[in-house]
Motif scaffolding. Sequence first.
Motif, PDB file in Angstrom:
ATOM      1  N   MET A   5       0.833  -1.204   0.000  1.00  0.00           N
ATOM      2  CA  MET A   5       0.000   0.000   0.000  1.00  0.00           C
ATOM      3  C   MET A   5       0.877   1.266   0.000  1.00  0.00           C
ATOM      4  O   MET A   5       0.575   2.254  -0.636  1.00  0.00           O
ATOM      5  CB  MET A   5      -0.895  -0.001   1.240  1.00  0.00           C
ATOM      6  CG  MET A   5      -1.842   1.204   1.313  1.00  0.00           C
ATOM      7  SD  MET A   5      -2.947   1.074   2.721  1.00  0.00           S
ATOM      8  CE  MET A   5      -3.795   2.659   2.595  1.00  0.00           C
ATOM      9  N   SER A   6       2.012   1.186   0.699  1.00  0.00           N
ATOM     10  CA  SER A   6       2.868   2.354   0.893  1.00  0.00           C
ATOM     11  C   SER A   6       3.217   3.049  -0.424  1.00  0.00           C
ATOM     12  O   SER A   6       3.169   4.273  -0.512  1.00  0.00           O
ATOM     13  CB  SER A   6       4.148   1.915   1.604  1.00  0.00           C
ATOM     14  OG  SER A   6       4.924   3.023   1.936  1.00  0.00           O
TER      15      SER A   6
ATOM     16  N   LYS B 202       0.620   5.523  -2.161  1.00  0.00           N
ATOM     17  CA  LYS B 202       0.076   6.725  -1.506  1.00  0.00           C
ATOM     18  C   LYS B 202       0.422   8.000  -2.250  1.00  0.00           C
ATOM     19  O   LYS B 202       1.496   8.158  -2.787  1.00  0.00           O
ATOM     20  CB  LYS B 202       0.571   6.799  -0.065  1.00  0.00           C
ATOM     21  CG  LYS B 202      -0.116   5.804   0.826  1.00  0.00           C
ATOM     22  CD  LYS B 202       0.187   6.120   2.283  1.00  0.00           C
ATOM     23  CE  LYS B 202       0.009   4.888   3.127  1.00  0.00           C
ATOM     24  NZ  LYS B 202       1.292   4.225   3.402  1.00  0.00           N
ATOM     25  N   HIS B 203      -0.535   8.896  -2.230  1.00  0.00           N
ATOM     26  CA  HIS B 203      -0.399  10.163  -2.938  1.00  0.00           C
ATOM     27  C   HIS B 203      -0.305  11.288  -1.906  1.00  0.00           C
ATOM     28  O   HIS B 203      -1.094  11.343  -0.964  1.00  0.00           O
ATOM     29  CB  HIS B 203      -1.627  10.360  -3.833  1.00  0.00           C
ATOM     30  CG  HIS B 203      -1.728  11.730  -4.394  1.00  0.00           C
ATOM     31  ND1 HIS B 203      -0.899  12.187  -5.404  1.00  0.00           N
ATOM     32  CD2 HIS B 203      -2.554  12.769  -4.081  1.00  0.00           C
ATOM     33  CE1 HIS B 203      -1.219  13.441  -5.689  1.00  0.00           C
ATOM     34  NE2 HIS B 203      -2.211  13.821  -4.894  1.00  0.00           N
ATOM     35  N   LEU B 204       0.671  12.167  -2.051  1.00  0.00           N
ATOM     36  CA  LEU B 204       0.860  13.234  -1.065  1.00  0.00           C
ATOM     37  C   LEU B 204       0.144  14.508  -1.495  1.00  0.00           C
ATOM     38  O   LEU B 204       0.382  15.045  -2.572  1.00  0.00           O
ATOM     39  CB  LEU B 204       2.355  13.511  -0.888  1.00  0.00           C
ATOM     40  CG  LEU B 204       2.764  14.293   0.357  1.00  0.00           C
ATOM     41  CD1 LEU B 204       2.589  13.493   1.638  1.00  0.00           C
ATOM     42  CD2 LEU B 204       4.217  14.738   0.240  1.00  0.00           C
ATOM     43  N   MET B 205      -0.781  14.985  -0.635  1.00  0.00           N
ATOM     44  CA  MET B 205      -1.457  16.268  -0.885  1.00  0.00           C
ATOM     45  C   MET B 205      -0.436  17.402  -0.776  1.00  0.00           C
ATOM     46  O   MET B 205       0.422  17.360   0.094  1.00  0.00           O
ATOM     47  CB  MET B 205      -2.516  16.518   0.203  1.00  0.00           C
ATOM     48  CG  MET B 205      -3.770  15.690   0.108  1.00  0.00           C
ATOM     49  SD  MET B 205      -4.724  15.784   1.698  1.00  0.00           S
ATOM     50  CE  MET B 205      -4.850  17.558   1.961  1.00  0.00           C
TER      51      MET B 205
ATOM     52  N   PRO C 225       1.141  21.241   0.075  1.00  0.00           N
ATOM     53  CA  PRO C 225       0.919  22.189   1.163  1.00  0.00           C
ATOM     54  C   PRO C 225      -0.029  23.313   0.736  1.00  0.00           C
ATOM     55  O   PRO C 225      -0.041  23.691  -0.432  1.00  0.00           O
ATOM     56  CB  PRO C 225       2.314  22.745   1.470  1.00  0.00           C
ATOM     57  CG  PRO C 225       3.163  22.396   0.318  1.00  0.00           C
ATOM     58  CD  PRO C 225       2.533  21.222  -0.372  1.00  0.00           C
ATOM     59  N   PRO C 226      -0.833  23.830   1.670  1.00  0.00           N
ATOM     60  CA  PRO C 226      -1.813  24.865   1.317  1.00  0.00           C
ATOM     61  C   PRO C 226      -1.149  26.224   1.057  1.00  0.00           C
ATOM     62  O   PRO C 226      -0.273  26.638   1.819  1.00  0.00           O
ATOM     63  CB  PRO C 226      -2.710  24.940   2.556  1.00  0.00           C
ATOM     64  CG  PRO C 226      -1.870  24.419   3.673  1.00  0.00           C
ATOM     65  CD  PRO C 226      -0.887  23.458   3.101  1.00  0.00           C
TER      66      PRO C 226
ATOM     67  N   ALA D  55      -2.270  29.235   1.400  1.00  0.00           N
ATOM     68  CA  ALA D  55      -2.515  30.289   2.405  1.00  0.00           C
ATOM     69  C   ALA D  55      -1.469  30.275   3.514  1.00  0.00           C
ATOM     70  O   ALA D  55      -1.186  31.306   4.129  1.00  0.00           O
ATOM     71  CB  ALA D  55      -3.911  30.127   3.008  1.00  0.00           C
ATOM     72  N   LEU D  56      -0.881  29.106   3.755  1.00  0.00           N
ATOM     73  CA  LEU D  56       0.110  28.993   4.833  1.00  0.00           C
ATOM     74  C   LEU D  56       1.491  29.444   4.376  1.00  0.00           C
ATOM     75  O   LEU D  56       2.410  29.557   5.187  1.00  0.00           O
ATOM     76  CB  LEU D  56       0.189  27.554   5.333  1.00  0.00           C
ATOM     77  CG  LEU D  56      -0.611  27.200   6.565  1.00  0.00           C
ATOM     78  CD1 LEU D  56      -0.292  25.783   7.003  1.00  0.00           C
ATOM     79  CD2 LEU D  56      -0.342  28.159   7.715  1.00  0.00           C
ATOM     80  N   LEU D  57       1.656  29.651   3.075  1.00  0.00           N
ATOM     81  CA  LEU D  57       2.970  30.047   2.565  1.00  0.00           C
ATOM     82  C   LEU D  57       3.126  31.569   2.553  1.00  0.00           C
ATOM     83  O   LEU D  57       4.177  32.092   2.212  1.00  0.00           O
ATOM     84  CB  LEU D  57       3.203  29.429   1.179  1.00  0.00           C
ATOM     85  CG  LEU D  57       3.091  27.882   1.157  1.00  0.00           C
ATOM     86  CD1 LEU D  57       3.270  27.332  -0.246  1.00  0.00           C
ATOM     87  CD2 LEU D  57       4.088  27.226   2.109  1.00  0.00           C
ATOM     88  N   LYS D  58       2.046  32.269   2.966  1.00  0.00           N
ATOM     89  CA  LYS D  58       2.135  33.727   3.141  1.00  0.00           C
ATOM     90  C   LYS D  58       2.499  34.044   4.595  1.00  0.00           C
ATOM     91  O   LYS D  58       2.242  33.242   5.481  1.00  0.00           O
ATOM     92  CB  LYS D  58       0.769  34.359   2.831  1.00  0.00           C
ATOM     93  CG  LYS D  58       0.358  34.259   1.377  1.00  0.00           C
ATOM     94  CD  LYS D  58      -1.037  34.869   1.205  1.00  0.00           C
ATOM     95  CE  LYS D  58      -1.627  34.496  -0.129  1.00  0.00           C
ATOM     96  NZ  LYS D  58      -3.079  34.718  -0.173  1.00  0.00           N
TER      97      LYS D  58
END
Lengths: 392, 392
Positions: free
Chosen positions: A1-2, A5-8, A10-11, A13-16
């Motif tokens: 399974m490992s 896996k798909h990595l979402m 980073p958002p 808005a948090l990079l501001k």
Amino acid sequence: MSSQKHLMPPPAALLKPLSVPDRLLLGPGPSNCPPRILSAGGRQIIGHVHKEMIQIMHEIKLGIQYAFQTQNPLTLAVSGTGHCAMEAAFLNVVEHGDKVLIAMNGFWGERATDIAKRLGADVYQLVKAPGEYFTLEEIEKSLVQHTPVLFFITHGESSTGVVQPLDGLGELCHRHNCLLLVDAVASLGGTPVFMDQQGIDILYSGSQKVLSAPPGASPISFSMRARKKIFNRKTKPTSFYLDVEELAKYWGCDDNLIRYHHTAPINTFFGLREGLAILAEQGLENLWKHHKETSLYLCEGVKKLGLQLFVKEPEARLPTITTISVPKGYDWKEVTEYIMKNHGIEVSGGLGPSAGKVFRIGLMGYNCTKFNADRVLHALEDAFQHCLKNKL
Amino acid sequence: MSSQKHLMPPPAALLKPLSVPDRLLLGPGPSNCPPRILSAGGRQIIGHVHKEMIQIMHEIKLGIQYAFQTQNPLTLAVSGTGHCAMEAAFLNVVEHGDKVLIAMNGFWGERATDIAKRLGADVYQLVKAPGEYFTLEEIEKSLVQHTPVLFFITHGESSTGVVQPLDGLGELCHRHNCLLLVDAVASLGGTPVFMDQQGIDILYSGSQKVLSAPPGASPISFSMRARKKIFNRKTKPTSFYLDVEELAKYWGCDDNLIRYHHTAPINTFFGLREGLAILAEQGLENLWKHHKETSLYLCEGVKKLGLQLFVKEPEARLPTITTISVPKGYDWKEVTEYIMKNHGIEVSGGLGPSAGKVFRIGLMGYNCTKFNADRVLHALEDAFQHCLKNKL
């Protein structure tokens, strides 16, 4: 399974960068924090059981005992905001089926009712109109009628701006085999409370009003009478986090042996320690006098603007939070938004039963100055000139 | 009565300045905070329902969704430390009489058992020795035997230094009509967790480990499957402060309408926002790799000192917290106190079932560097030369 896996990502808005505007907080809380308290909260942390942390917690305990005017060994700060202290008060004392009487003259009686019901209490209410307080006679009648084991009353009703007289209340409750629980979130440090001499069994407060510390740690204390009820519980309190007999071991309330309970909000404790230190340095009598004088000054200014104070009886007005009736034809929201936008000042509307009916102005702790009273009066005057009467 | 009252004097200990020493915190948490986070926590506060605060809470929610790898709308931070999140997890989902299965291989299984029992759950334990983890086969056998509605397991057992494999666990639990609750306080950000893809129904963590933010606000998330159980409750959760369906309204989880719930720990949220922003900037894959590499480097150094790692299987070692067996004849307390006194470094002893058996070294977030690994290895070497073998 490992491997599937798909990595979402980073958002965005948090990079501001973090954006926090400057505000003068003259609502019912939080108050602005003085630089000394902010600086304490910004210090590098230490471990939650390091001896220096235990010393700071010891100092917090002494500071709360002074602020509450109590010698109760079971005195500490819960690791949460005022609501959390309110829950800690109820859940330690109340067991399923216990009769609880709630004095209800504003928002906090409603909230207390909700909390007590969740714990399975048999809840009765003693009701008065928002803006009024309770007399000893009214309370006694209700104690006789309902025979509760616990009576809840709010000292400073922040939703209505009423201060509840406390003298004689402890004695009255005890005569009727009832514990007295008092909410002093909005009143502590701004108007007298004498936990031991007034016979209060459970007292709690918040950090973000007169103490002018960040929210997140809340003072609470239990009398020996309250502890006796806790000792005799048939069931454990539903929370481990707020179980005061477990917390007593962490805070060294009964001996000097410190046992790990949870990781405390360390920096928040630094700030609370400094808030209590400022209280100790200034002295309770001086703070009570200063809050009373400043609120009288504000009330005079309000009347000069042609506005009506919501609490009719001068002696029943809470010195920390002043309520003003919303004049007919004005939209309270338009007024508070105008003041926020054009003056950078927070003035609040009502809450619960006072929603839409009042403006609430807090002059507490660090913010309690005549200069701030003048600023908010000027802002109110300006707002009422610019906010048009409702066209309905 | 008023005139007879006597005012207790302010306590002398509070009239001295606040004293906070500098420490390198290489125990199991809290970690030191980077200057950026401390600076955010020391900023002047704003109101708990100001639109800028709501934006910061929105960013925290997005940051937690990224850190947890979930799209659950019901994702937020509770206003308390990790223990508080643990209680929020249990008390929202569990009702009186519910069967709960607890995986118990260290301290956190014990604590979870205490909390679940307080809520009236019918608790079963699946027990393994401290230092071991659970296989899918063992868990399935226990699910079949006890038919629980909720299964609790610790991802990063901070008391023993074990990481629990999570792949396949969600699917297994759901096949047996059971919700999966995972404690990721000590693992989040340091080793992979994929809430949605691993089928985790309730996941919580803390702020003071890899996120290197002050303790006092704790990430938590609930799947739709968990919410269904909450919707179908016969009784309200025993806490209003931690009722997630009420909190969802404050956090705007289901719509954009924000309703007051309680005064949040405002500065602590500033710090958590910055901790999550750093996580987003660095990227989860990089952080997982970095923690793994740094812990391998530390483990090599530990072995070179002639010490034994407590967790035998290399793949079962938690990358965030490394446990070392206390060598025969040494007093663990003497060693950790020597290191604190002479090197200003926190290294911890065991907790619960590992008490007296292990040293615990955390290299997490801001503290996760090879330089810090070298510092603690040097301190350990020095301590073992100076702490004499027990003369017993």
